[in-house]
Each structure stands twice: as structure tokens, then as C-alpha cells.
Design a protein around this motif. Sequence first.
Motif, PDB file in Angstrom:
ATOM      1  N   THR A   1       2.430   5.432  -3.014  1.00 53.52           N
ATOM      2  CA  THR A   1       2.487   6.891  -2.922  1.00 53.52           C
ATOM      3  C   THR A   1       3.579   7.328  -1.960  1.00 53.52           C
ATOM      4  O   THR A   1       4.309   8.299  -2.222  1.00 53.52           O
ATOM      5  CB  THR A   1       1.133   7.445  -2.459  1.00 53.52           C
ATOM      6  OG1 THR A   1       0.137   7.097  -3.428  1.00 53.52           O
ATOM      7  CG2 THR A   1       1.182   8.953  -2.311  1.00 53.52           C
ATOM      8  N   LEU A   2       3.762   6.621  -0.862  1.00 56.48           N
ATOM      9  CA  LEU A   2       4.784   6.984   0.118  1.00 56.48           C
ATOM     10  C   LEU A   2       6.192   6.885  -0.464  1.00 56.48           C
ATOM     11  O   LEU A   2       7.112   7.554   0.010  1.00 56.48           O
ATOM     12  CB  LEU A   2       4.665   6.088   1.343  1.00 56.48           C
ATOM     13  CG  LEU A   2       3.400   6.248   2.190  1.00 56.48           C
ATOM     14  CD1 LEU A   2       3.352   5.174   3.264  1.00 56.48           C
ATOM     15  CD2 LEU A   2       3.333   7.636   2.809  1.00 56.48           C
ATOM     16  N   ALA A   3       6.358   6.053  -1.476  1.00 53.82           N
ATOM     17  CA  ALA A   3       7.680   5.869  -2.081  1.00 53.82           C
ATOM     18  C   ALA A   3       8.001   6.924  -3.132  1.00 53.82           C
ATOM     19  O   ALA A   3       9.081   6.902  -3.705  1.00 53.82           O
ATOM     20  CB  ALA A   3       7.764   4.483  -2.712  1.00 53.82           C
ATOM     21  N   HIS A   4       7.089   7.838  -3.373  1.00 51.96           N
ATOM     22  CA  HIS A   4       7.324   8.848  -4.402  1.00 51.96           C
ATOM     23  C   HIS A   4       8.498   9.741  -3.999  1.00 51.96           C
ATOM     24  O   HIS A   4       8.590  10.173  -2.843  1.00 51.96           O
ATOM     25  CB  HIS A   4       6.068   9.692  -4.609  1.00 51.96           C
ATOM     26  CG  HIS A   4       6.064  10.457  -5.891  1.00 51.96           C
ATOM     27  ND1 HIS A   4       6.851  11.576  -6.092  1.00 51.96           N
ATOM     28  CD2 HIS A   4       5.394  10.254  -7.060  1.00 51.96           C
ATOM     29  CE1 HIS A   4       6.646  12.035  -7.315  1.00 51.96           C
ATOM     30  NE2 HIS A   4       5.772  11.248  -7.922  1.00 51.96           N
ATOM     31  N   PRO A   5       9.404  10.070  -4.935  1.00 55.75           N
ATOM     32  CA  PRO A   5      10.561  10.906  -4.587  1.00 55.75           C
ATOM     33  C   PRO A   5      10.177  12.289  -4.080  1.00 55.75           C
ATOM     34  O   PRO A   5      10.951  12.909  -3.338  1.00 55.75           O
ATOM     35  CB  PRO A   5      11.356  10.991  -5.900  1.00 55.75           C
ATOM     36  CG  PRO A   5      10.437  10.517  -6.958  1.00 55.75           C
ATOM     37  CD  PRO A   5       9.469   9.593  -6.328  1.00 55.75           C
ATOM     38  N   ALA A   6       9.016  12.797  -4.459  1.00 59.00           N
ATOM     39  CA  ALA A   6       8.595  14.112  -3.959  1.00 59.00           C
ATOM     40  C   ALA A   6       8.289  14.099  -2.468  1.00 59.00           C
ATOM     41  O   ALA A   6       8.216  15.158  -1.850  1.00 59.00           O
ATOM     42  CB  ALA A   6       7.367  14.595  -4.727  1.00 59.00           C
ATOM     43  N   LEU A   7       8.119  12.930  -1.879  1.00 60.02           N
ATOM     44  CA  LEU A   7       7.877  12.837  -0.439  1.00 60.02           C
ATOM     45  C   LEU A   7       9.151  12.537   0.342  1.00 60.02           C
ATOM     46  O   LEU A   7       9.112  12.420   1.564  1.00 60.02           O
ATOM     47  CB  LEU A   7       6.832  11.762  -0.136  1.00 60.02           C
ATOM     48  CG  LEU A   7       5.378  12.168  -0.332  1.00 60.02           C
ATOM     49  CD1 LEU A   7       4.447  11.019   0.057  1.00 60.02           C
ATOM     50  CD2 LEU A   7       5.016  13.424   0.452  1.00 60.02           C
ATOM     51  N   ALA A   8      10.267  12.384  -0.349  1.00 61.66           N
ATOM     52  CA  ALA A   8      11.535  12.191   0.357  1.00 61.66           C
ATOM     53  C   ALA A   8      11.867  13.464   1.133  1.00 61.66           C
ATOM     54  O   ALA A   8      11.443  14.563   0.780  1.00 61.66           O
ATOM     55  CB  ALA A   8      12.647  11.876  -0.636  1.00 61.66           C
ATOM     56  N   GLN A   9      12.636  13.309   2.205  1.00 68.86           N
ATOM     57  CA  GLN A   9      13.011  14.465   3.005  1.00 68.86           C
ATOM     58  C   GLN A   9      14.535  14.572   3.083  1.00 68.86           C
ATOM     59  O   GLN A   9      15.183  13.761   3.726  1.00 68.86           O
ATOM     60  CB  GLN A   9      12.422  14.383   4.411  1.00 68.86           C
ATOM     61  CG  GLN A   9      12.831  15.518   5.341  1.00 68.86           C
ATOM     62  CD  GLN A   9      12.570  16.899   4.756  1.00 68.86           C
ATOM     63  OE1 GLN A   9      11.564  17.129   4.072  1.00 68.86           O
ATOM     64  NE2 GLN A   9      13.485  17.815   5.002  1.00 68.86           N
TER      65      GLN A   9
ATOM     66  N   GLU B   1       0.813  -1.208   0.000  1.00 72.82           N
ATOM     67  CA  GLU B   1       0.000   0.000   0.000  1.00 72.82           C
ATOM     68  C   GLU B   1       0.855   1.271   0.000  1.00 72.82           C
ATOM     69  O   GLU B   1       0.329   2.366   0.169  1.00 72.82           O
ATOM     70  CB  GLU B   1      -0.900   0.018   1.245  1.00 72.82           C
ATOM     71  CG  GLU B   1      -1.893  -1.142   1.303  1.00 72.82           C
ATOM     72  CD  GLU B   1      -2.647  -1.171   2.635  1.00 72.82           C
ATOM     73  OE1 GLU B   1      -2.047  -0.771   3.665  1.00 72.82           O
ATOM     74  OE2 GLU B   1      -3.826  -1.588   2.649  1.00 72.82           O
ATOM     75  N   ARG B   2       2.171   1.131  -0.196  1.00 69.55           N
ATOM     76  CA  ARG B   2       3.067   2.275  -0.005  1.00 69.55           C
ATOM     77  C   ARG B   2       3.552   2.905  -1.301  1.00 69.55           C
ATOM     78  O   ARG B   2       4.587   3.574  -1.323  1.00 69.55           O
ATOM     79  CB  ARG B   2       4.271   1.845   0.824  1.00 69.55           C
ATOM     80  CG  ARG B   2       3.893   1.326   2.184  1.00 69.55           C
ATOM     81  CD  ARG B   2       5.103   1.048   3.038  1.00 69.55           C
ATOM     82  NE  ARG B   2       4.711   0.454   4.314  1.00 69.55           N
ATOM     83  CZ  ARG B   2       5.527   0.219   5.320  1.00 69.55           C
ATOM     84  NH1 ARG B   2       6.813   0.525   5.211  1.00 69.55           N
ATOM     85  NH2 ARG B   2       5.084  -0.329   6.439  1.00 69.55           N
TER      86      ARG B   2
END
Lengths: 69, 363
Positions: free
Chosen positions: A27-35, A24-25
Motif C-alpha cells: 500500500t505504501l508503494a501506491h502512486p497516490a501516496l507519492a509526494q 508489507e509495503r
Amino acid sequence: MKVAALLIAGALALGGCVRVRPHERQTLAHPALAQPPWPDAQAAQDHVYQVREGSEGAVGAGGGGCGCN
Amino acid sequence: MRLQLIIAGAVALAAAEARAQAEVEPAAVAGVRVYADDDHVTVWSPSARATATLPRGVVVDAHVVMDAVTAASIDVTSSASPYAFAERRLEGGGGVAVPVAAQQQVGATVVVSDEHDYTSLRVGGRWRGELARRNATLELGYTAGFDQVGRAGDPTFARDRREHRGVVSFTQIVDRRGYLDLVVEGVRTTGYQANPYRFVPVTMAGAVAYALPEAVPTSRDAVAALVRLRRALAPAWFAHVDYRLARDTWGITSHTGSARVVRALDDDEVLLGAELRGYLQDGASFHRASYAGELGAPVWRTRDHVLGAMHTLTVGATAQARLPWRGAQATAAAAWLRFGWGDDLRQRDRDAIVSSLTVLVPL
């Protein structure tokens, strides 16, 4: 310090509240959500803040010291 | 179970997959960043770094960066020299990260920085772990700093500065579309923390009577806490918002808030970002617009407007795109910064531009 301790305790209490399964992840793996999304560009700005402002910390700006003032 | 974890004080949090992938991907990065402001300070910083993955999941990295500074700032011409100056700072460092158990990793870093009147060594270690079926991540880090402050033209001037820094980072997956980050960092700095080139005028009966070398307390404890939310708003829209509170024993309290929006285009081959950041700071307890000497020379005295009441506004934009060559990626960023100082008699504000261009090539 009390606020910091409360934040840590609250964070630890949060651990385990949510279960997102690996499949289910997407979207969480999208590079735009990296910090941060672009670490080199962010490091450039963070270095300026470290030199030009009186406070620092909690933003991941590492690197070496400098006599930059 | 939850109470046990709190008491143990060692919670492992699931690392964000995107972040983990970005950190371990073998790559070489080259770039340049430029700082320029309307006070005649320009800094060019070419840099290079590389990351490689060794057997057994060990990740090593190395970097080098040079700051080439030219300055005719009012801070320079009014305190140290009537002339502009140019200098270079060279920094190099490396790190290693080693998996030590299931979902646990330890790492170490070394960074050395050298300029003609300042030498710095930073040595650090960290532990990262995951918990709750990789839904949360905890990272603990410590860095020790060993600096020596010199003064150009004075080989007898050598002062030590030490730093101890500890950080706790926690990341929690809040749902299928977002993360919550909490970061707390404490720093203890001891030793010489003034500027050897700055002299502070002292007035008597309203007129400058004499000047003294800058002197600030030799101990400073600071703590900062940040909370951040990262979230996908829609299939191709993402947002980051954060707030940081920082305080120290010199009396400085600051508030920082920032917001970033990212738009993904062309099947995620292009990312466009916009950022807005605000910073507000009280001054140090011993900072004054001017120092009067009627009751004797002030013990603590500074002309560093960074220690006074100030604010910063940042507006920035970033573009990242995949290049048609070996899967390379280019990132271009630019930000306008306005610094403002409430009680500085020499300069009320300053505008600056920070820009960077980097190219990442997967290895």
C-alpha cells in the motif's frame, strides 16, 4: 525557530519507532501516496503561490527566480 | 541508539518506495500550464523535462520551461505603464543524483532563468539517507541564488539580489498505510528586493503630494515548517493533509492548510484527485494602505499587495490516466484560486485559474 527545532528533534526521535517490513509495503508503494502524486501539476500551482503570496518554503517548489511581481 | 542519532544530527530515513521509483524512472515529460486571472494577466508555460539512469545508479535530469506573459494588470497600468505588456521568461536546468553508500545519495542542481529585465542563477546540493531499515528518510538541502534585477529601457539600472536556502526533510513510515512528513526550510535574502517599476504615492493633508520609488529592507530572513500526513483510507482511497507555518523578519506570519483526496480506478490505471487549500497571511510591518508624508518621507514603502494582509482559497481537481501507447501517462489539472487583500485600496480580490496538461513517456 524554536518550533522548527522542536519539530526536527521530535522527528528524529520518531525515527525507528515503527518497523514495516518490505513485504508489507504494498500500500505504501501506491502512486497516490507519492509526494506529490503529480509533480508537474503541483509545480504549476506552487509557482503561482510563490509569486502571489508573501510566504514561501517547505513545499519543495524549486526552479529559478523571476521578476514576476 | 536513538539518542546517538539525535546528537549526531544526521539521521537517515527510509525513502518512500513510490517516491523513489517516481524519481528514478527514466522518462520524458512534455506539457503546458496556463495561468489566467480576472485582472487581465495570462501566462502560458510550455515545458519539457527528461530523466535518465546511467551506470552505477546515477540519475540525471534536465528541464526547460518558458513563461509567456501578457498583462494589463492594475499593478502594471497604475505603476509602470498605462499599456499592457508582454514578455517572456526562459528557464533551463539540470541535476544529477549519485549513490554514495548503502542507502545514501547526494545530488546537485543548477537552474538558470532569464527575462529581459531579470536574470537568475540557482545552484544547489542535497544529501539523502535512509535509516531504521528504510522506515525513515532524511534529506538535507542547500541552494544559493544569484539574481540581477534590471529595468526595461534603463541599461544603467542593475541591482544584485542574493539568496541562501537550507531545507531539512524527514519522512517516517507510521504504519502499513501511511507516512508522516516534516519539512523545515530557512531562507536568507539580501540585496535589492523591491520592484523597479513601482512608485509609491505619498499623501499630504489627505491628497497625493508626490511619489517615491518603492523601497523595502535589503535583508529578509524567513523560516517555514510543514507537517503532512499521507494515508491510505481504504483500498482505493487516499488522503493527504498538511499544515504549514511561516514567519519572516519583515513581520509576515502565514498559515497554510490543505487537504487532498485521491481515488484510484480501473486497477490503478486512473487516479482522480480533489484538493482544497487555504492560506492566511499578516502584512509586513512596513506595509500600509497609504503613506502619509507629514512627518517626512517613509523610509520603507511598498505598493506590493503581496506584502499586505491577504488570504487565498484554492479548489482544484486532477486526473491522471495511463495511455495505450508505450506506457505513457497523461495528467490534467485545474484549480480555481481566489486571492483577497484586506487593505489594498485598488483591488480587493482576484480570481485566477491555473491549469496544466502533461504527458509522461517512459524511456
